[in-house]
Write an enzyme that holds these catalytic residues in place. Structure first.
Site, PDB file in Angstrom:
ATOM      1  N   SER A 150       0.874  -1.183   0.000  1.00 28.74           N
ATOM      2  CA  SER A 150       0.000   0.000   0.000  1.00 28.74           C
ATOM      3  C   SER A 150       0.902   1.221   0.000  1.00 28.74           C
ATOM      4  O   SER A 150       2.077   1.134   0.377  1.00 28.74           O
ATOM      5  CB  SER A 150      -0.835  -0.003   1.287  1.00 28.74           C
ATOM      6  N   TYR A 163      -2.208  -1.199  10.481  1.00 29.46           N
ATOM      7  CA  TYR A 163      -2.241  -1.475   9.041  1.00 29.46           C
ATOM      8  C   TYR A 163      -0.902  -1.114   8.400  1.00 29.46           C
ATOM      9  O   TYR A 163      -0.291  -1.910   7.679  1.00 29.46           O
ATOM     10  CB  TYR A 163      -3.376  -0.664   8.425  1.00 29.46           C
TER      11      TYR A 163
HETATM   12  N1  LIG Z   1      -8.623   0.045  -1.603  1.00 27.97           N
HETATM   13  C1  LIG Z   1      -7.526   0.727  -1.420  1.00 27.97           C
HETATM   14  O1  LIG Z   1      -7.534   1.961  -1.494  1.00 27.97           O
HETATM   15  C2  LIG Z   1      -6.227   0.023  -1.116  1.00 27.97           C
HETATM   16  C3  LIG Z   1      -5.056   0.813  -1.092  1.00 27.97           C
HETATM   17  C4  LIG Z   1      -3.853   0.181  -0.835  1.00 27.97           C
HETATM   18  C5  LIG Z   1      -3.780  -1.176  -0.633  1.00 27.97           C
HETATM   19  N2  LIG Z   1      -4.940  -1.909  -0.655  1.00 27.97           N
HETATM   20  C6  LIG Z   1      -4.790  -3.348  -0.432  1.00 27.97           C
HETATM   21  O2  LIG Z   1      -5.416  -4.034  -1.482  1.00 27.97           O
HETATM   22  C7  LIG Z   1      -5.832  -5.327  -1.031  1.00 27.97           C
HETATM   23  C8  LIG Z   1      -7.257  -5.574  -1.472  1.00 27.97           C
HETATM   24  O3  LIG Z   1      -8.095  -4.625  -0.860  1.00 27.97           O
HETATM   25  P1  LIG Z   1      -9.449  -4.066  -1.507  1.00 27.97           P
HETATM   26  O4  LIG Z   1      -9.389  -2.595  -1.423  1.00 27.97           O
HETATM   27  O5  LIG Z   1      -9.686  -4.724  -2.797  1.00 27.97           O
HETATM   28  O6  LIG Z   1     -10.536  -4.484  -0.420  1.00 27.97           O
HETATM   29  P2  LIG Z   1     -11.440  -5.804  -0.306  1.00 27.97           P
HETATM   30  O7  LIG Z   1     -12.041  -5.732   1.065  1.00 27.97           O
HETATM   31  O8  LIG Z   1     -12.339  -5.920  -1.457  1.00 27.97           O
HETATM   32  O9  LIG Z   1     -10.367  -6.966  -0.385  1.00 27.97           O
HETATM   33  C9  LIG Z   1      -9.800  -7.630   0.695  1.00 27.97           C
HETATM   34  C10 LIG Z   1      -9.956  -9.099   0.433  1.00 27.97           C
HETATM   35  O10 LIG Z   1      -9.146  -9.821   1.369  1.00 27.97           O
HETATM   36  C11 LIG Z   1      -9.880 -10.942   1.771  1.00 27.97           C
HETATM   37  N3  LIG Z   1      -9.382 -11.475   3.043  1.00 27.97           N
HETATM   38  C12 LIG Z   1      -9.421 -10.937   4.277  1.00 27.97           C
HETATM   39  N4  LIG Z   1      -8.888 -11.789   5.176  1.00 27.97           N
HETATM   40  C13 LIG Z   1      -8.486 -12.887   4.474  1.00 27.97           C
HETATM   41  C14 LIG Z   1      -7.871 -14.111   4.826  1.00 27.97           C
HETATM   42  N5  LIG Z   1      -7.558 -14.398   6.095  1.00 27.97           N
HETATM   43  N6  LIG Z   1      -7.611 -15.017   3.845  1.00 27.97           N
HETATM   44  C15 LIG Z   1      -7.928 -14.746   2.555  1.00 27.97           C
HETATM   45  N7  LIG Z   1      -8.533 -13.613   2.154  1.00 27.97           N
HETATM   46  C16 LIG Z   1      -8.799 -12.693   3.112  1.00 27.97           C
HETATM   47  C17 LIG Z   1     -11.321 -10.435   1.890  1.00 27.97           C
HETATM   48  O11 LIG Z   1     -12.252 -11.514   1.913  1.00 27.97           O
HETATM   49  C18 LIG Z   1     -11.409  -9.581   0.632  1.00 27.97           C
HETATM   50  O12 LIG Z   1     -11.822 -10.310  -0.484  1.00 27.97           O
HETATM   51  C19 LIG Z   1      -5.593  -5.352   0.459  1.00 27.97           C
HETATM   52  O13 LIG Z   1      -4.376  -6.015   0.757  1.00 27.97           O
HETATM   53  C20 LIG Z   1      -5.472  -3.874   0.808  1.00 27.97           C
HETATM   54  O14 LIG Z   1      -4.732  -3.673   1.981  1.00 27.97           O
HETATM   55  C21 LIG Z   1      -6.153  -1.346  -0.893  1.00 27.97           C
END
Ligand SMILES: NC(=O)c1ccc[n+]([C@@H]2O[C@H](COP(=O)([O-])OP(=O)(O)OC[C@H]3O[C@@H](n4cnc5c(N)ncnc54)[C@H](O)[C@@H]3O)[C@@H](O)[C@H]2O)c1
Length: 268
Positions: A150, A163
């Site tokens: 991130s 986080y």
């Molecule tokens: N959305 C943003 O702005 C953003 C920015 C930077 C990084 N991220 C990172 O991107 C990734 C995806 O996030 P997103 O924004 O798509 O949100 P999201 O909530 O759609 O995705 C998170 C996913 O992780 C899964 N998950 C949680 N615990 C788990 C486990 N123990 N085993 C397997 N799967 C698990 C959830 O079921 C979900 O599908 C994450 O790692 C997040 O930290 C997101």
């Protein structure tokens, strides 16, 4: 024939229709990869959600299978890798995307559980999958691992201690594995998304929303610092970077933490 024709990719945390994981699955399939779509499955609704994602990819002409995978469970990680190789004969690309967003709040209010879950999912989840996949990639002559960190893993965001600490650790792990397994032709890189419009992005807007502020106003305000069009990223824009890092176009790229943030500088 896409640039990933003949390759097999596995994506964690990819069951959410609006998430980065599924956005990446779409990009990978479009580039010609066969894809293993995985996520936590805690009951029938989760299984149906995952099956629906795979159905969507197949309906679009892609090849995909679904597997339940809780990344905090090393045994499940190993079973899913074995299953992938049985069904798809190989495994070339892994996108460690699963993430837990809950390690946020004022530092003095954060609980051990919030810190521990951030660590267990965001860091140890990647460790578990890498332990399962690296021996396979080694015998196959190489592979590409892409870890989802991130912008919060490159700079500080106030009230994101749990986080952010886990996402900094993802970059540390990425760089060490890149060095350790370069010999085996296994490339290990990280993507560092900024503001991506997903459920997690929406939760962030809620988190920073001022009392009485309207949601749309808070949504716009959250990206006012983004030089590129002051907008949120679409999940597929992260997916396209995953395609690049997974492909032979990036054959000499390893140990990189790539910001995908529209020019937003890390740190607030
Ligand atoms: N959305 C943003 O702005 C953003 C920015 C930077 C990084 N991220 C990172 O991107 C990734 C995806 O996030 P997103 O924004 O798509 O949100 P999201 O909530 O759609 O995705 C998170 C996913 O992780 C899964 N998950 C949680 N615990 C788990 C486990 N123990 N085993 C397997 N799967 C698990 C959830 O079921 C979900 O599908 C994450 O790692 C997040 O930290 C997101």
């Amino acid at each position: 024939m896409g640039i990933l024709a003949g390759k097999v990719a596995l994506v964690t945390g990819a069951g959410n229709e609006n998430g980065i994981g599924f956005g990446a699955c779409r990009s990978l399939v479009k580039a010609g990869a066969r894809v293993v779509v995985t996520d936590l499955v805690r009951g029938q609704a989760d299984q149906e959600r995952l099956d629906a994602r795979v159905g969507e990819l197949i309906a679009g002409g892609g090849e995909a299978i679904a597997c339940a995978l809780d990344v905090t469970d090393p045994q499940q990680a190993s079973t899913v890798v074995d299953h992938t190789v049985e069904r798809m004969e190989r495994l070339d690309i892994v996108f460690n995307n699963a993430g837990y967003p809950g390690g946020v709040g004022p530092f003095l209010d954060l609980t051990d559980e919030q810190f521990n879950t951030s660590w267990a999912v965001n860091l140890m989840g990647i460790v578990n999958v890498c332990r399962a996949v690296i021996p396979r990639m080694r015998t196959q002559g190489g592979g590409a691992i892409i870890n989802n960190s991130s912008l919060a893993g490159l700079g500080t965001i106030t009230r994101f201690a749990g986080y952010s600490a886990s996402k900094f650790a993802v970059i540390g792990l990425t760089k060490v594995l890149a060095v350790e397994f370069g010999e085996d032709n296994i490339r290990v890189n990280a993507v560092c998304p900024g503001a991506v419009w997903t459920d997690m992005g929406q939760a962030e807007v809620e988190f920073f929303r001022q009392p009485g502020q309207n949601f749309e106003e808070a949504r716009q305000e959250a990206v006012q610092g983004v030089p590129l069009q002051r907008r949120w990223a679409e999940p597929g824009e992260i997916g396209d970077a995953v395609v690049y890092l997974g492909s032979d176009l990036a054959s000499y790229v390893t140990g990189v933490a790539l910001p995908i943030a529209g020019g937003l500088a890390p740190g607030l």
